[in-house]
Write a protein that holds these residues in place. Structure first.
Motif, short mmCIF file in Angstrom:
data_model
loop_
_atom_site.label_atom_id
_atom_site.label_comp_id
_atom_site.label_asym_id
_atom_site.label_seq_id
_atom_site.Cartn_x
_atom_site.Cartn_y
_atom_site.Cartn_z
N GLU A 207 2.44 -4.45 8.38
CA GLU A 207 3.78 -4.84 8.82
C GLU A 207 4.85 -3.94 8.22
OE1 GLU A 207 4.18 -8.92 7.80
OE2 GLU A 207 2.59 -9.60 9.14
N LYS A 208 4.70 -3.61 6.94
CA LYS A 208 5.71 -2.78 6.28
C LYS A 208 5.68 -1.36 6.82
CE LYS A 208 5.81 -5.59 2.11
NZ LYS A 208 5.37 -5.75 0.69
N MET A 209 4.49 -0.85 7.12
CA MET A 209 4.42 0.49 7.68
C MET A 209 5.00 0.53 9.09
SD MET A 209 0.91 2.27 6.31
CE MET A 209 -0.17 0.85 6.25
N MET A 210 4.81 -0.55 9.85
CA MET A 210 5.37 -0.59 11.20
C MET A 210 6.87 -0.78 11.18
SD MET A 210 2.54 -2.69 13.44
CE MET A 210 3.53 -2.57 14.92
N SER A 211 7.40 -1.22 10.03
CA SER A 211 8.85 -1.40 9.91
C SER A 211 9.55 -0.11 9.51
CB SER A 211 9.16 -2.49 8.86
OG SER A 211 8.62 -3.72 9.28
N ASN A 212 8.79 0.99 9.42
CA ASN A 212 9.36 2.31 9.12
C ASN A 212 10.11 2.32 7.81
OD1 ASN A 212 8.39 3.74 11.34
ND2 ASN A 212 10.02 2.95 12.64
N VAL A 213 9.37 2.16 6.71
CA VAL A 213 9.96 2.24 5.38
C VAL A 213 10.59 3.61 5.20
CG1 VAL A 213 9.45 2.15 2.93
CG2 VAL A 213 8.24 0.66 4.49
N MET B 297 0.86 -1.19 0.00
CA MET B 297 0.00 0.00 0.00
C MET B 297 0.89 1.23 0.00
SD MET B 297 -3.46 -0.27 0.37
CE MET B 297 -3.90 1.14 1.39
N PRO B 298 0.39 2.37 -0.48
CA PRO B 298 1.10 3.62 -0.24
C PRO B 298 1.18 3.89 1.27
CG PRO B 298 -0.59 3.89 -1.91
CD PRO B 298 -0.81 2.55 -1.29
#
Length: 394
Positions: free
Chosen positions: A280-286, A260-261
């Motif tokens: 998960e990817k947003m919580m991984s601080n991209v 997602m964006p």
């Protein structure tokens, strides 16, 4: 006998099947409302004679071989109509519909297009019909429901005053026009067969959905990601676009959605029966070119609901530290997580958490210690309740 009648409302007359043929004699009629008349089989032929009509809540197309008004008759009336209009039973439209005046109907604020021939497969005419229904630029709200064509027309991306769009039950739709540059769009709801929201490759834009506040993605079982390009390549990019105003995101039954964006302003997030990969990817601080986004993508998140996820990776020790970044999270609801044995220890780090609801987690036996909750609700978690009974006798 009611020649001077100006307003006629027959809303929610469930048994009404036909309007009287002589209704066309009410030449002074300005308002005709037939909303909620679910058994109405069509509009009477000759409706074009109601030249004073300014408000028509619903126009229902009858069977092609019946004695009903068609889109040609509506075309004669639509220039003077105001407010909202629903056009129903569009599967009954001819292969060459003529509603050219709709594009000039500047006073119509809301349009709803409905097809109800579900289960009959893709229609060869629906694409032509919808293409012909291009509205005026002043339109603010649009509903497309039950469309059985493959492609939503590109005219949708030109309606710059649109505030809300609903494209639902479009089970054969494979292509959507570009929507990310619509400056006024605040609410977007999708239920289609698309694999990607945008067919174009990802490009950086300073005005990516500039006003969008609410996004619903419902039963898009084919949906894989936002852009039609390799997900791995997207996540390697330094600069991902972010919804600048998105506060409410609802994802339901999208098991293949993995990207997602970014959602830097998100306050309310619901994920039902879907992949947790985007979260998960947003919580991984991209990494992002915007420092405030890099510091905490979900720092404004207040409410989180998770049910029927594809995996429980987000609730494992691997993400314990990431929960600390959710500095505004106040409410968490977890339901129907049959494989969940213990809550993540990371919940200890969420000092703002006040309310926790856990439903139908059959194998849950361990709650996280150290939480400062004000409200705790547990339903249908037999293992946990049995453990408490043995331990505390209550």
């Amino acid at each position: 006998m009611l020649g001077n009648l100006q307003v006629l409302k027959v809303n929610r007359c469930g048994q009404l099947k036909k309007l009287p043929k002589d209704i066309i004699k009410l030449v002074n009629l300005r308002c005709l409302e037939v909303g909620g008349c679910y058994n109405l089989v069509g509009m009477p032929r000759g409706l074009r004679q109601l030249t004073s009509l300014q408000s028509l809540s619903c126009f229902k197309l009858g069977e092609k071989d019946g004695d009903f008004a068609d889109l040609n008759e509506l075309n004669q009336l639509i220039i003077n109509l105001r407010g909202g209009l629903a056009i129903e039973e569009l599967q009954n439209a001819t292969s060459k519909p003529t509603l050219s005046n709709l594009k000039a109907a500047q006073h119509i604020q809301s349009l709803e297009f409905y097809w109800t021939a579900f289960g009959f497969g893709e229609s060869q005419y629906d694409d032509l019909v919808l293409e012909s229904l291009e509205p005026h630029q002043n339109l603010k709200y649009l509903v497309i429901d039950g469309f059985q064509g493959m492609r939503i027309p590109n005219w949708l991306s030109t309606l710059r005053n649109l505030i809300g769009i609903q494209i639902t039950h479009c089970y054969y739709c494979r292509h959507l026009p570009a929507l990310d540059q619509l400056p006024s769009l605040k609410r977007l709801s999708l239920l289609t067969a698309v694999e990607y929201i945008s067919d174009a490759s990802y490009t950086m834009s300073m005005s990516f959905f500039p006003s969008l506040e609410e996004l619903e993605i419902l039963t898009c079982t084919n949906l894989k990601g936002w852009w039609r390009r390799d997900d791995g390549d997207i996540m390697q990019l330094k600069d991902l676009p972010a919804f600048p105003c998105l506060s409410n995101l609802y994802i339901d039954d999208c098991p293949n959605l993995t990207s997602m964006p970014l959602c830097s302003s998100l306050e309310d997030l619901t994920i039902y029966g879907s992949s947790l990969k985007p979260l998960e990817k947003m919580m991984s601080n991209v990494p992002s070119s915007t420092p405030s986004i890099s510091a905490g993508l979900l720092s404004r998140l207040k409410s989180l609901r998770i049910s029927y996820p594809d995996t429980l990776d987000l609730l494992t020790e691997e993400y314990d530290k990431q929960w600390e970044a959710l500095t505004s999270l106040r409410s968490v609801e977890l339901s129907v997580l049959h494989e969940l044995v213990s809550l993540p220890k990371g919940f200890q780090r969420v000092t703002s958490l006040q309310s926790l609801k856990i439903w139908f987690c059959d194998n849950l036996t361990v709650l996280t210690e150290g939480m400062h909750l004000q409200y705790l609700e547990i339903k249908e978690c037999p293992q946990l309740l049995e453990k408490w009974w043995k331990q505390y006798g209550c």
